[in-house]
Design an enzyme around this catalytic site. Structure first.
Site, PDB file in Angstrom:
ATOM      1  N   GLY A   1      22.054  48.826  51.064  1.00  0.00           N
ATOM      2  CA  GLY A   1      23.474  48.621  50.782  1.00  0.00           C
ATOM      3  C   GLY A   1      24.275  49.461  51.755  1.00  0.00           C
ATOM      4  CB  SER A   2      25.239  53.061  51.739  1.00  0.00           C
ATOM      5  OG  SER A   2      25.827  53.015  50.467  1.00  0.00           O
TER       6      SER A   2
ATOM      7  CB  ILE B   1      25.805  37.407  48.284  1.00  0.00           C
ATOM      8  CG1 ILE B   1      24.694  38.177  49.024  1.00  0.00           C
ATOM      9  CG2 ILE B   1      26.743  36.678  49.251  1.00  0.00           C
ATOM     10  CD1 ILE B   1      25.160  39.438  49.777  1.00  0.00           C
TER      11      ILE B   1
ATOM     12  CG  ASP C   1      36.361  48.822  61.276  1.00  0.00           C
ATOM     13  OD1 ASP C   1      35.987  49.585  60.370  1.00  0.00           O
ATOM     14  OD2 ASP C   1      36.160  49.039  62.488  1.00  0.00           O
TER      15      ASP C   1
ATOM     16  NE  ARG D   1      52.175  52.365  19.029  1.00  0.00           N
ATOM     17  CZ  ARG D   1      51.659  51.908  17.896  1.00  0.00           C
ATOM     18  NH1 ARG D   1      51.994  50.713  17.444  1.00  0.00           N
ATOM     19  NH2 ARG D   1      50.796  52.624  17.222  1.00  0.00           N
TER      20      ARG D   1
ATOM     21  CD  GLN E   1      60.336  66.420  28.874  1.00  0.00           C
ATOM     22  OE1 GLN E   1      59.614  67.406  28.881  1.00  0.00           O
ATOM     23  NE2 GLN E   1      61.629  66.497  29.107  1.00  0.00           N
TER      24      GLN E   1
ATOM     25  CD  GLU F   1      34.902  43.712  51.676  1.00  0.00           C
ATOM     26  OE1 GLU F   1      35.436  44.101  52.726  1.00  0.00           O
ATOM     27  OE2 GLU F   1      35.215  42.666  51.084  1.00  0.00           O
TER      28      GLU F   1
HETATM   29  C1  LIG Z   1      30.079  42.778  42.315  1.00  0.00           C
HETATM   30  C2  LIG Z   1      29.551  43.060  43.683  1.00  0.00           C
HETATM   31  C3  LIG Z   1      29.899  42.238  44.736  1.00  0.00           C
HETATM   32  C4  LIG Z   1      29.390  42.480  46.016  1.00  0.00           C
HETATM   33  N1  LIG Z   1      29.671  41.607  47.045  1.00  0.00           N
HETATM   34  C5  LIG Z   1      29.020  41.731  48.225  1.00  0.00           C
HETATM   35  C6  LIG Z   1      29.140  40.732  49.248  1.00  0.00           C
HETATM   36  O1  LIG Z   1      29.861  39.740  49.093  1.00  0.00           O
HETATM   37  N2  LIG Z   1      28.417  40.867  50.391  1.00  0.00           N
HETATM   38  C7  LIG Z   1      27.615  41.941  50.604  1.00  0.00           C
HETATM   39  O2  LIG Z   1      26.975  42.005  51.658  1.00  0.00           O
HETATM   40  N3  LIG Z   1      27.484  42.919  49.658  1.00  0.00           N
HETATM   41  C8  LIG Z   1      28.153  42.839  48.490  1.00  0.00           C
HETATM   42  N4  LIG Z   1      28.011  43.807  47.511  1.00  0.00           N
HETATM   43  C9  LIG Z   1      27.157  44.958  47.783  1.00  0.00           C
HETATM   44  C10 LIG Z   1      27.936  46.270  47.908  1.00  0.00           C
HETATM   45  O3  LIG Z   1      28.675  46.273  49.112  1.00  0.00           O
HETATM   46  C11 LIG Z   1      26.930  47.414  47.828  1.00  0.00           C
HETATM   47  O4  LIG Z   1      26.453  47.451  46.491  1.00  0.00           O
HETATM   48  C12 LIG Z   1      27.521  48.738  48.226  1.00  0.00           C
HETATM   49  O5  LIG Z   1      27.794  48.773  49.594  1.00  0.00           O
HETATM   50  C13 LIG Z   1      26.611  49.925  47.880  1.00  0.00           C
HETATM   51  O6  LIG Z   1      25.290  49.704  48.252  1.00  0.00           O
HETATM   52  P1  LIG Z   1      24.107  49.971  47.191  1.00  0.00           P
HETATM   53  O7  LIG Z   1      24.474  49.231  45.945  1.00  0.00           O
HETATM   54  O8  LIG Z   1      22.817  49.647  47.841  1.00  0.00           O
HETATM   55  O9  LIG Z   1      24.202  51.514  46.878  1.00  0.00           O
HETATM   56  P2  LIG Z   1      23.465  52.687  47.700  1.00  0.00           P
HETATM   57  O10 LIG Z   1      23.659  52.509  49.144  1.00  0.00           O
HETATM   58  O11 LIG Z   1      22.057  52.788  47.188  1.00  0.00           O
HETATM   59  O12 LIG Z   1      24.297  53.949  47.218  1.00  0.00           O
HETATM   60  C14 LIG Z   1      24.073  54.573  45.947  1.00  0.00           C
HETATM   61  C15 LIG Z   1      25.024  55.776  45.834  1.00  0.00           C
HETATM   62  O13 LIG Z   1      24.738  56.725  46.888  1.00  0.00           O
HETATM   63  C16 LIG Z   1      25.888  56.944  47.676  1.00  0.00           C
HETATM   64  N5  LIG Z   1      25.467  57.110  49.067  1.00  0.00           N
HETATM   65  C17 LIG Z   1      24.624  56.310  49.780  1.00  0.00           C
HETATM   66  N6  LIG Z   1      24.479  56.777  51.026  1.00  0.00           N
HETATM   67  C18 LIG Z   1      25.258  57.882  51.126  1.00  0.00           C
HETATM   68  C19 LIG Z   1      25.543  58.806  52.166  1.00  0.00           C
HETATM   69  N7  LIG Z   1      25.029  58.674  53.379  1.00  0.00           N
HETATM   70  N8  LIG Z   1      26.377  59.841  51.891  1.00  0.00           N
HETATM   71  C20 LIG Z   1      26.945  59.982  50.659  1.00  0.00           C
HETATM   72  N9  LIG Z   1      26.711  59.134  49.646  1.00  0.00           N
HETATM   73  C21 LIG Z   1      25.892  58.092  49.870  1.00  0.00           C
HETATM   74  C22 LIG Z   1      26.758  55.709  47.486  1.00  0.00           C
HETATM   75  O14 LIG Z   1      28.120  56.000  47.755  1.00  0.00           O
HETATM   76  C23 LIG Z   1      26.496  55.396  46.026  1.00  0.00           C
HETATM   77  O15 LIG Z   1      27.314  56.190  45.211  1.00  0.00           O
HETATM   78  C24 LIG Z   1      28.548  43.590  46.241  1.00  0.00           C
HETATM   79  C25 LIG Z   1      28.221  44.442  45.164  1.00  0.00           C
HETATM   80  C26 LIG Z   1      28.697  44.168  43.899  1.00  0.00           C
HETATM   81  C27 LIG Z   1      28.276  45.076  42.763  1.00  0.00           C
END
Ligand SMILES: Cc1cc2nc3c(=O)[nH]c(=O)nc-3n(C[C@H](O)[C@H](O)[C@H](O)COP(=O)(O)OP(=O)(O)OC[C@H]3O[C@@H](n4cnc5c(N)ncnc54)[C@H](O)[C@@H]3O)c2cc1C
Length: 394
Positions: free
Chosen positions: A132-133, A158, A241, A269, A280, A367
């Site tokens: 993912g990341s 996706i 980006d 309310r 406040q 994203e």
């Molecule tokens: C509803 C939904 C829709 C989505 N739609 C799409 C889409 O259309 N297309 C697509 O390609 N993807 C899509 N995604 C995927 C989404 O972009 C990823 O889930 C996201 O980028 C995080 O990746 P991961 O889930 O593998 O988490 P991980 O990468 O495993 O991260 C887990 C945790 O560790 C943290 N972390 C990871 N690496 C680091 C680092 N180097 N430094 C600090 N913290 C870190 C992350 O911030 C997170 O908190 C979607 C996800 C969901 C849930």
């Protein structure tokens, strides 16, 4: 509200149309879309009918050519009432950006007008179960076989899985070359060997589909490669980006929608003999929520203006990440405060702030998580600071 309206007459007209459609047609459907977990094809039809997908496209490809700022405002307006419906717009842009940034003229002419009219729905497939990341760790592969590429692997999470007609898919053409071995492809939903393996139940944005794509010897024409082999990672990052501000706009819209609702509620309310808005501590919450939305809007609109004024790619990365980070953190914080202002009623499904709080959460994750946005911003800051160091230092 924006006190100083930066829009031209044409842009204002489109914004007002989106606002009216959102209030009159989408708002009454929002709770139902959330509860039914069904993709709102009626909203797609509404967008098609009024040419709203066109706001993301240049006139020569069938769009309105009204620029990025207006496109972000359109997403914001729809998000105020229904984040699932706004995501349909956001992902149309996300799924088209690969073509816009890296497509050949032939590919653009063939596909962009159909995306601009909404005849085709797009999707963007980067994430995998194990990446993912760290998207460069992807395992999906594509090998060239004569006039075709053959894809094997899978993609996870996706958006628009199963409803999209056209997917921008990233796969490794050279698995030994790390991110330099990634390429980008256009995959049509009817490609042989392509299927949507499953859809995920979720916390929020329930009407949007999120699914797993499976490629088993999926054969696509070689002409559906975007750019050149090995350029995929760069294309994926350039797309993000430009698309992340779409998520920022979604977050801002959710936040403003929740603030507006909480204000109306707080006016009517009563406790201890007066409207809660006159206590406040509640008034301070409302003031902080409105201020956060306006600050977020400043970052978002600045990004839109930068693109419209032709800022170079290198300047967009930090501005895009800052808008995404601030607007979506604002969405989460503001919606939580809105639930608090409604008290027990805020926790009940009959009131929209409960849905808004659940919808807000995903904007901090997809994203690029907000942790990743902070890394991107810090990296850009370091780059900028090096530019000011004396030669030989840093
Ligand atoms: C509803 C939904 C829709 C989505 N739609 C799409 C889409 O259309 N297309 C697509 O390609 N993807 C899509 N995604 C995927 C989404 O972009 C990823 O889930 C996201 O980028 C995080 O990746 P991961 O889930 O593998 O988490 P991980 O990468 O495993 O991260 C887990 C945790 O560790 C943290 N972390 C990871 N690496 C680091 C680092 N180097 N430094 C600090 N913290 C870190 C992350 O911030 C997170 O908190 C979607 C996800 C969901 C849930």
């Amino acid at each position: 509200m924006v006190p100083h309206d930066p829009l031209t007459d044409e842009q204002r007209e489109i914004r007002d149309l989106v606002r009216t459609l959102a209030r009159e047609h989408i708002a009454p459907r929002a709770a139902e879309i959330d509860e039914s977990h069904e993709f709102p094809w009626d909203v797609v039809e509404l967008f098609r009918e009024h040419g709203l997908f066109g706001v993301f496209f240049e006139e020569r490809y069938g769009g309105t050519g009204t620029g990025t700022l207006l496109a972000l405002i359109a997403i914001e307006e729809v998000s105020k009432v229904c984040a699932t419906s706004a995501l349909i717009l956001t992902v149309q842009e996300l799924g088209s950006l690969g073509l816009k940034l890296a497509g050949s003229e032939e590919q653009k002419e063939r596909l962009l007008p159909k995306l601009a009219s909404g005849e085709l729905l797009g999707a963007y497939a980067l994430t995998e179960a194990g990446s993912g990341s760290d998207s460069a760790a992807m395992r999906t592969e594509a090998r060239r076989e004569g006039a075709a590429y053959v894809l094997n692997g899978s993609k996870r999470f996706i958006t628009n899985a199963g409803v999209a007609d056209l997917y921008t898919v990233f796969a490794k053409t050279d698995p030994s070359a790390g991110h330099a071995g990634i390429s980008a492809f256009l995959v049509h939903a009817d490609a042989p060997g392509f299927e949507v393996a499953r859809l995920e139940p979720k916390m929020g944005i329930s009407g949007s589909t999120t699914g797993e794509l499976a490629f088993s010897d999926c054969r696509i024409p070689a002409g559906d490669l975007l750019g050149s082999e090995g350029e995929g990672f760069k294309i994926a990052m350039r797309i993000l980006d430009r698309s992340r501000p779409g998520v920022a706009a979604q977050g801002l819209g959710i936040a403003q929608g929740a603030t507006d609702y909480a204000l109306e509620y707080a006016k009517t309310r009563e406790t201890m003999g007066k409207p809660i808005a006159e206590h406040q501590l509640v008034a301070a919450k409302l003031a902080d929520m409105e201020t956060a939305c306006e600050a977020a809007r400043g970052l978002l609109y600045r990004f839109g203006r930068m693109v419209d004024e032709g800022a170079p790619d290198a300047e967009l990365t930090k501005a895009s990440a800052m808008a995404k980070l601030f607007c979506t953190d604002t969405a989460m914080w503001v919606t939580t405060e809105a639930v608090q202002i409604l008290g027990g009623y805020g926790y009940i499904k009959e009131y929209p702030v409960e849905r808004m709080m659940r919808d807000a959460k995903i904007t901090q994750i997809y994203e690029g998580t907000n942790e990743i946005q902070r890394l991107v911003i810090a990296r850009e800051m370091l780059k900028e600071s090096r530019a000011f160091l004396p030669a030989g230092v840093g």
